[in-house]
Design a protein around this motif. Structure first.
Motif, short mmCIF file in Angstrom:
data_model
loop_
_atom_site.label_atom_id
_atom_site.label_comp_id
_atom_site.label_asym_id
_atom_site.label_seq_id
_atom_site.Cartn_x
_atom_site.Cartn_y
_atom_site.Cartn_z
N ASP A 247 109.44 -42.21 -52.95
CA ASP A 247 109.31 -41.37 -54.14
C ASP A 247 110.02 -42.02 -55.33
O ASP A 247 109.50 -42.03 -56.46
CB ASP A 247 109.92 -39.99 -53.88
CG ASP A 247 109.34 -39.33 -52.65
OD1 ASP A 247 108.12 -39.19 -52.58
OD2 ASP A 247 110.14 -38.94 -51.77
N ARG A 248 111.20 -42.57 -55.07
CA ARG A 248 111.96 -43.21 -56.15
C ARG A 248 111.24 -44.45 -56.67
O ARG A 248 111.30 -44.75 -57.87
CB ARG A 248 113.37 -43.56 -55.65
CG ARG A 248 114.20 -42.32 -55.31
CD ARG A 248 115.65 -42.65 -55.03
NE ARG A 248 115.85 -43.30 -53.75
CZ ARG A 248 116.03 -42.65 -52.59
NH1 ARG A 248 115.98 -41.33 -52.57
NH2 ARG A 248 116.24 -43.32 -51.48
N GLU A 249 110.57 -45.17 -55.77
CA GLU A 249 109.82 -46.35 -56.20
C GLU A 249 108.72 -45.96 -57.18
O GLU A 249 108.55 -46.58 -58.23
CB GLU A 249 109.22 -47.08 -55.01
CG GLU A 249 108.38 -48.30 -55.41
CD GLU A 249 107.70 -48.96 -54.24
OE1 GLU A 249 106.94 -49.92 -54.48
OE2 GLU A 249 107.91 -48.51 -53.09
N VAL A 250 107.96 -44.92 -56.84
CA VAL A 250 106.90 -44.45 -57.73
C VAL A 250 107.50 -43.99 -59.06
O VAL A 250 107.00 -44.34 -60.14
CB VAL A 250 106.10 -43.30 -57.07
CG1 VAL A 250 105.13 -42.69 -58.07
CG2 VAL A 250 105.35 -43.81 -55.85
N ALA A 251 108.57 -43.20 -58.98
CA ALA A 251 109.19 -42.67 -60.19
C ALA A 251 109.66 -43.80 -61.11
O ALA A 251 109.44 -43.75 -62.33
CB ALA A 251 110.37 -41.77 -59.81
N GLU A 252 110.29 -44.82 -60.55
CA GLU A 252 110.79 -45.92 -61.36
C GLU A 252 109.65 -46.78 -61.90
O GLU A 252 109.73 -47.30 -63.02
CB GLU A 252 111.76 -46.78 -60.53
CG GLU A 252 113.10 -46.12 -60.27
CD GLU A 252 113.93 -45.98 -61.54
OE1 GLU A 252 113.62 -46.63 -62.56
OE2 GLU A 252 114.90 -45.19 -61.53
N ARG A 253 108.59 -46.94 -61.13
CA ARG A 253 107.44 -47.71 -61.61
C ARG A 253 106.82 -47.03 -62.84
O ARG A 253 106.38 -47.69 -63.78
CB ARG A 253 106.39 -47.85 -60.50
CG ARG A 253 106.77 -48.81 -59.38
CD ARG A 253 106.43 -50.25 -59.73
NE ARG A 253 105.00 -50.44 -59.92
CZ ARG A 253 104.14 -50.70 -58.94
NH1 ARG A 253 104.56 -50.76 -57.67
NH2 ARG A 253 102.86 -50.92 -59.21
N ILE A 254 106.80 -45.71 -62.82
CA ILE A 254 106.23 -44.98 -63.97
C ILE A 254 107.18 -45.04 -65.16
O ILE A 254 106.75 -45.23 -66.30
CB ILE A 254 105.92 -43.53 -63.57
CG1 ILE A 254 104.83 -43.52 -62.49
CG2 ILE A 254 105.47 -42.72 -64.79
CD1 ILE A 254 104.59 -42.17 -61.88
N ILE A 255 108.48 -44.93 -64.91
CA ILE A 255 109.45 -45.08 -65.99
C ILE A 255 109.30 -46.45 -66.65
O ILE A 255 109.39 -46.60 -67.87
CB ILE A 255 110.88 -44.88 -65.46
CG1 ILE A 255 111.11 -43.42 -65.07
CG2 ILE A 255 111.92 -45.33 -66.49
CD1 ILE A 255 112.42 -43.16 -64.36
N ALA A 256 109.03 -47.47 -65.82
CA ALA A 256 108.91 -48.84 -66.33
C ALA A 256 107.71 -49.03 -67.25
O ALA A 256 107.66 -50.02 -67.98
CB ALA A 256 108.84 -49.82 -65.16
N THR A 257 106.76 -48.10 -67.24
CA THR A 257 105.62 -48.21 -68.15
C THR A 257 106.01 -47.88 -69.58
O THR A 257 105.22 -48.08 -70.51
CB THR A 257 104.48 -47.26 -67.73
OG1 THR A 257 104.88 -45.90 -67.92
CG2 THR A 257 104.07 -47.50 -66.28
N GLY A 258 107.22 -47.34 -69.77
CA GLY A 258 107.65 -46.94 -71.10
C GLY A 258 107.34 -45.49 -71.43
O GLY A 258 107.68 -45.01 -72.51
#
Length: 273
Positions: free
Chosen positions: A42-53
């Motif tokens: 879950d954290r991986e998905v959350a951080e990947r989306i945060i990384a989109t800006g």
């Protein structure tokens, strides 16, 4: 139904077992809110989306803030004493029963969700005023007929109900007829009931939301659907929108000195005539 009741077995379609290797939107959302009830996937998905800006953390907080203000208004101003909170997600600060029962301890609440980990934490949702009642139903909102049947054991559908769909409908793709689900609920509750909806927007920060949607499509097992204001407005058919209408979540009756920066979440409350 008495205070603290729950239904441990899934109602309706098979919910499956808790799988810590598959991300779930409720746990991703929990991470964005600073919660601890999430797993590495879950954290991986959350951080990947945060990384989109995309400012998803602020969007999640804006959504949560709207929920609290809407429930507060419906309890204190509209005089509602019962709520059906569909797709509640993991317990956080100022859950529906906490906000409502702080104002009117006799308020009755039914929560529903389909994530097995929410069931694990259901006891936190069921700790409320001894004068009221809180019930948790483990079910998928697409089984809305079964949910409504079971909810009647706690709620009096001859009296107005506050229906909460906060951060839920984007988890229901168009092919599963989210408008039909909303219409079914509105048909069952009486005049004077209210519908509160918040939905991630496709047309606020459109480029950022599109980048987030692309990541979601790649990593999430469930299709996530962002919608435009026009599309969200259709969910309110059969109701009269309360002021200020359908607006970015921070702009719905903000508290004094609150941050009213528009976020990519449409929010509104409608009253059934």
């Amino acid at each position: 139904m008495t205070q603290g009741s729950t239904y441990p077995e899934p109602l309706g379609r098979e919910q499956g077992r808790l799988d810590t290797g598959v991300p779930h939107i409720a746990r991703v959302y929990d991470y964005w809110l600073g919660g601890k009830d999430n797993y590495a996937v879950d954290r991986e998905v959350a951080e990947r989306i945060i990384a989109t800006g995309n400012p998803v953390t602020q969007n999640a907080r804006a959504n949560r803030g709207f929920l609290g203000r809407a429930v507060r208004h419906l309890t204190a101003e509209a005089g509602l004493r019962q709520f059906l909170d569909l797709g509640t997600g993991l317990p956080s600060a100022d859950n529906t029963h906490e906000v409502a029962q702080r104002i009117a301890p006799e308020t009755r609440i039914v929560y529903t969700d389909n994530d097995p980990i929410v069931l694990v934490h259901a006891r936190a949702l069921l700790t409320g005023s001894p004068l009221g009642s809180t019930t948790y139903i483990h079910a998928d909102v697409r089984d809305i007929d079964l949910i409504l049947e079971r909810a009647r054991e706690t709620l009096d559908f001859d009296r107005p109900v506050g229906v909460i769909m906060a951060g839920l409908l984007h988890c229901i793709p168009d092919e599963d007829d989210p408008a039909g689900i909303v219409a079914k609920v509105l048909a069952d509750v009486p005049s004077g009931s209210h519908l509160a909806i918040s939905q991630p927007a496709a047309d606020i920060n459109a480029n950022g939301m599109a980048r987030a949607a692309s990541v979601m499509d790649q990593l999430m097992p469930v299709k996530i659907t962002y919608r435009t204001r026009e599309q969200v407005a259709r969910f309110f058919e059969g109701t009269e929108l309360l002021e200020p209408g359908l607006v970015p979540a921070p702009l719905w009756r903000p508290d004094p000195d609150a941050d009213t920066t528009p976020r990519s979440v449409w929010a509104g409350v409608g009253r059934k005539a």
